[in-house]
Design a protein around this motif. Structure first.
Motif, PDB file in Angstrom:
ATOM      1  N   THR B 252       0.836  -1.209   0.000  1.00 49.40           N
ATOM      2  CA  THR B 252       0.000   0.000   0.000  1.00 49.40           C
ATOM      3  C   THR B 252       0.866   1.253   0.000  1.00 49.40           C
ATOM      4  OG1 THR B 252      -1.745  -1.190   1.169  1.00 49.40           O
ATOM      5  CG2 THR B 252      -1.820   1.218   1.285  1.00 49.40           C
ATOM      6  N   GLY B 253       1.870   1.277   0.867  1.00 48.02           N
ATOM      7  CA  GLY B 253       2.753   2.437   0.949  1.00 48.02           C
ATOM      8  C   GLY B 253       3.550   2.653  -0.327  1.00 48.02           C
ATOM      9  N   LYS B 254       4.061   1.569  -0.889  1.00 48.64           N
ATOM     10  CA  LYS B 254       4.872   1.714  -2.105  1.00 48.64           C
ATOM     11  C   LYS B 254       4.008   2.137  -3.298  1.00 48.64           C
ATOM     12  CE  LYS B 254       9.103   0.636  -0.660  1.00 48.64           C
ATOM     13  NZ  LYS B 254      10.077   1.717  -0.435  1.00 48.64           N
ATOM     14  N   ALA B 255       2.784   1.618  -3.386  1.00 52.84           N
ATOM     15  CA  ALA B 255       1.882   2.032  -4.469  1.00 52.84           C
ATOM     16  C   ALA B 255       1.552   3.519  -4.332  1.00 52.84           C
ATOM     17  CB  ALA B 255       0.603   1.205  -4.447  1.00 52.84           C
ATOM     18  N   ALA B 256       1.317   3.948  -3.098  1.00 55.51           N
ATOM     19  CA  ALA B 256       1.016   5.365  -2.848  1.00 55.51           C
ATOM     20  C   ALA B 256       2.185   6.240  -3.290  1.00 55.51           C
ATOM     21  CB  ALA B 256       0.708   5.574  -1.371  1.00 55.51           C
ATOM     22  N   ARG B 257       3.392   5.847  -2.891  1.00 56.83           N
ATOM     23  CA  ARG B 257       4.573   6.638  -3.247  1.00 56.83           C
ATOM     24  C   ARG B 257       4.795   6.693  -4.742  1.00 56.83           C
ATOM     25  NH1 ARG B 257       9.318   5.960   1.135  1.00 56.83           N
ATOM     26  NH2 ARG B 257      10.595   6.319  -0.714  1.00 56.83           N
ATOM     27  N   ASP B 258       4.689   5.557  -5.413  1.00 58.60           N
ATOM     28  CA  ASP B 258       4.882   5.560  -6.865  1.00 58.60           C
ATOM     29  C   ASP B 258       3.943   6.561  -7.529  1.00 58.60           C
ATOM     30  OD1 ASP B 258       6.820   3.555  -6.811  1.00 58.60           O
ATOM     31  OD2 ASP B 258       5.938   2.508  -8.533  1.00 58.60           O
ATOM     32  N   MET B 259       2.670   6.540  -7.108  1.00 55.67           N
ATOM     33  CA  MET B 259       1.698   7.459  -7.714  1.00 55.67           C
ATOM     34  C   MET B 259       2.041   8.912  -7.392  1.00 55.67           C
ATOM     35  SD  MET B 259      -0.795   8.300  -9.572  1.00 55.67           S
ATOM     36  CE  MET B 259      -1.707   6.849 -10.067  1.00 55.67           C
ATOM     37  N   ALA B 260       2.402   9.174  -6.134  1.00 53.39           N
ATOM     38  CA  ALA B 260       2.737  10.547  -5.744  1.00 53.39           C
ATOM     39  C   ALA B 260       3.885  11.078  -6.606  1.00 53.39           C
ATOM     40  CB  ALA B 260       3.118  10.594  -4.268  1.00 53.39           C
ATOM     41  N   PHE B 261       4.887  10.231  -6.846  1.00 54.13           N
ATOM     42  CA  PHE B 261       6.029  10.697  -7.633  1.00 54.13           C
ATOM     43  C   PHE B 261       5.686  10.777  -9.125  1.00 54.13           C
ATOM     44  CE2 PHE B 261       8.091   9.834  -3.611  1.00 54.13           C
ATOM     45  CZ  PHE B 261       8.958  10.907  -3.511  1.00 54.13           C
ATOM     46  N   ARG B 262       4.710   9.995  -9.584  1.00 56.88           N
ATOM     47  CA  ARG B 262       4.244  10.154 -10.974  1.00 56.88           C
ATOM     48  C   ARG B 262       3.536  11.498 -11.134  1.00 56.88           C
ATOM     49  NH1 ARG B 262       0.647   5.153 -12.427  1.00 56.88           N
ATOM     50  NH2 ARG B 262       0.487   6.223 -14.441  1.00 56.88           N
ATOM     51  N   VAL B 263       2.735  11.866 -10.128  1.00 57.84           N
ATOM     52  CA  VAL B 263       2.072  13.175 -10.195  1.00 57.84           C
ATOM     53  C   VAL B 263       3.123  14.279 -10.192  1.00 57.84           C
ATOM     54  CG1 VAL B 263       0.496  14.777  -9.032  1.00 57.84           C
ATOM     55  CG2 VAL B 263      -0.039  12.324  -9.074  1.00 57.84           C
ATOM     56  N   LEU B 264       4.095  14.155  -9.309  1.00 65.58           N
ATOM     57  CA  LEU B 264       5.173  15.149  -9.239  1.00 65.58           C
ATOM     58  C   LEU B 264       5.851  15.310 -10.597  1.00 65.58           C
ATOM     59  CD1 LEU B 264       6.940  17.009  -7.407  1.00 65.58           C
ATOM     60  CD2 LEU B 264       8.446  15.028  -7.090  1.00 65.58           C
ATOM     61  N   ALA B 265       6.124  14.177 -11.265  1.00 64.25           N
ATOM     62  CA  ALA B 265       6.787  14.230 -12.572  1.00 64.25           C
ATOM     63  C   ALA B 265       5.935  14.979 -13.595  1.00 64.25           C
ATOM     64  CB  ALA B 265       7.090  12.816 -13.066  1.00 64.25           C
ATOM     65  N   GLU B 266       4.627  14.777 -13.532  1.00 62.55           N
ATOM     66  CA  GLU B 266       3.729  15.503 -14.443  1.00 62.55           C
ATOM     67  C   GLU B 266       3.735  16.994 -14.143  1.00 62.55           C
ATOM     68  OE1 GLU B 266       1.519  14.338 -16.876  1.00 62.55           O
ATOM     69  OE2 GLU B 266       2.431  12.365 -16.732  1.00 62.55           O
ATOM     70  N   GLU B 267       3.826  17.311 -12.866  1.00 61.92           N
ATOM     71  CA  GLU B 267       3.713  18.718 -12.462  1.00 61.92           C
ATOM     72  C   GLU B 267       4.983  19.533 -12.694  1.00 61.92           C
ATOM     73  OE1 GLU B 267       0.381  18.162  -8.885  1.00 61.92           O
ATOM     74  OE2 GLU B 267       2.481  18.518  -8.378  1.00 61.92           O
ATOM     75  N   GLU B 268       6.133  18.866 -12.602  1.00 57.31           N
ATOM     76  CA  GLU B 268       7.414  19.580 -12.670  1.00 57.31           C
ATOM     77  C   GLU B 268       8.252  19.035 -13.824  1.00 57.31           C
ATOM     78  OE1 GLU B 268       7.712  22.025 -10.447  1.00 57.31           O
ATOM     79  OE2 GLU B 268       5.964  21.390  -9.290  1.00 57.31           O
TER      80      GLU B 268
END
Lengths: 341, 341
Positions: B252-268
């Motif tokens: 659960t934690g690793k899936a959450a992190r992967d998604m958070a960093f995918r969003v970050l990549a889209e944003e920056e």
């Protein structure tokens, strides 16, 4: 559709947006469909842009709420007439999608069933209770319990469990838990703005921990036994699969939940676990998204969806969820989108 | 391989396991590789079982740490000789993979670089600091700061940011943040056992919130500017993509992190965001997994990996990470596995 051949397309949300709203709408649409192709990474959504126009038209039709005849269907199984004699626990039941679920479930159960409706807002919840009790199902003996509680708090969860156990009878043949309660998170900021651990902790607690702990509590309260079917629904979103700029918390929480329920499905083979993505709904959450989303392109796309009447009603989407539950042929743990049904 | 044709295979971790350890090892191996095919759902891993034996052999070779000649490589780009004049913040640096990252980074930077090493354990961290200062890089002027802090606490994060800002100089050309600190969570229990919200909250705070907030803080402290490259690494796992019974919190934690960093990549778009999965490493975390995992099949598979010498060393895996960072040709936001490199 010529633009779809352009090799220079960059991901949705590129800073300094160069896309017209209609193209962004199409991009959003394709993002919304691309998980059907099993596309895990942002870049994969771009490959979807290069698929055949037939597939694109089908995607478009499905996204716009008018599935074409060749749209994918989850199964050809004839659905059951009802869910059985049900104990259904539904969180976030006072409005929006949760309210639609409560009403649809009430029409799909046998006499002797019980709904346990949970929300923070007492007046709205009691109004729904009154409506259901006066409905045909209510007159036929449906019991409707309301629990005014915050499932983001330990005490709220405990109260839901206590009331659910009290409502259970030996005649119940099907336990249904719908984890619908959720919040959007602050979409007016980007990931780089979230430096406050308390804010992120609080979001994850309400949107991830509470759903996991309520589910665990319900499964412990009503353990596996031969005469009892058990179904757990995780109300999810495309955001569990695709990153959306400025929807960081929401995407993170939904991805976490999807994975948690996939693990649960692996661990409990008797359990039916469904992550159902209801699509872009015409709800208060969407209104919040339209007014607050920081990313200008995403914001415009949502405004366009609304202005063009392309948001789904909760009832439309919920009828698809009911179809999936009545057919009961989904792979446990699967993420099923409204447009898959 | 005949068994792979069997249509009756059920997902890994089926209760009442009927698989031999060697078959489970293969299953685990295939799970470990299946995300390369872009398979998001648990059921998809089964389709991988029906792939050609050549593909299976390649997967097996890669999983066992001996990539065959035709194993996939991320790119044919010639790697840079070094990462530049770096400020590198590395969490969980006192041992295991984080320690290997600190050592490898120290060998790949230009004089004038600074490492900010973060961990809760002071003695181990200071021993590493001493070792690095005495190394060739240290003698050539590498500065090594240690921050004994718990990044799961607000104060810990603030201290890391304070020390990183102090260590920054105008000569730094490359900011590197490696979010490596993580915990396994209680693998002796299944999802249905997690009824304690405080436990789940605490896990998500340490493993998700802290990484997101540290990243946000670092990006704010060192904003985008022309002469500064910025790279953020999320140390992830196959568990971000595939559910493993009794590894619920970790997945659960690793899936959450992967998604958070995918969003970050889209944003920056100027930022380089990499989710790197280091593979099954011979670390203290693996020892904990071998001794405590509740699911007997998963537990046996990990024991077999260990007994057969198939775990990777941190150094082996870290060298692949360095290759990816030096080549710098990955798609920002991508999840790259050690066996993809």
């Amino acid at each position: 559709m010529e633009v779809l051949q352009d090799q220079n397309w960059t991901p949705l949300g590129e800073v300094g947006g160069q896309y017209s709203p209609s193209i962004l709408l199409l991009l959003l649409l394709l993002l919304y469909k691309s998980h059907q192709q099993g596309a895990p990474a942002a870049r994969t959504s771009l490959s979807v842009l290069r698929r055949s126009s037939a597939s694109l038209r089908r995607s478009a039709a499905a996204f716009l709420g008018s599935p074409s005849a060749d749209a994918p269907v989850s199964s050809s199984m004839p659905p059951s007439a009802d869910l059985g004699r049900v104990l259904a626990v539904i969180t976030g039941a006072s409005r929006g999608f949760g309210r639609a679920v409560a009403k649809d479930v009430s029409r799909s159960v046998r006499p002797g069933s019980v709904l346990v409706l949970v929300a923070r807002s007492g007046p709205e919840l009691r109004a729904l209770q009154a409506e259901l009790i006066q409905s045909e199902a209510g007159r036929a003996g449906l019991q409707v319990e309301v629990v005014v509680a915050d499932v983001g708090q330990k005490e709220g969860l405990e109260e839901v469990l206590r009331r659910s156990k009290r409502a259970f009878t030996e005649e119940i043949t099907h336990l249904v838990l719908v984890n619908n309660a959720a919040s959007l998170g602050d979409v007016s900021h980007f990931m780089k703005d979230f430096t406050n651990m308390a804010e992120v902790d609080s979001y994850l607690s309400l949107n991830v921990s509470s759903a996991l702990c309520l589910t665990a509590g319900v499964l412990q309260a009503f353990p596996r036994r031969p005469a009892l079917r058990r179904t757990v629904v995780n109300v999810t979103s495309l955001c569990a699969l695709q990153p959306f700029p400025s929807w960081g918390l929401y995407c993170t929480g939904k991805a976490a939940r999807d994975m948690a329920f996939r693990v649960l499905a692996e661990e409990e083979p008797d359990l039916r676990v469904l992550s159902y993505s209801p699509g872009p709904l015409d709800t208060a959450m969407q209104a919040e998204a339209r007014s607050k989303t920081a990313d200008p392109n995403i914001k415009q796309s949502f405004s366009d969806l609304f202005a063009q009447g392309q948001l789904l009603t909760c009832e439309e989407s919920c009828s698809k969820l009911m179809k999936v539950l009545l057919e009961d042929s989904f792979t446990s743990g699967a993420h099923i989108d409204v447009f898959d049904v």
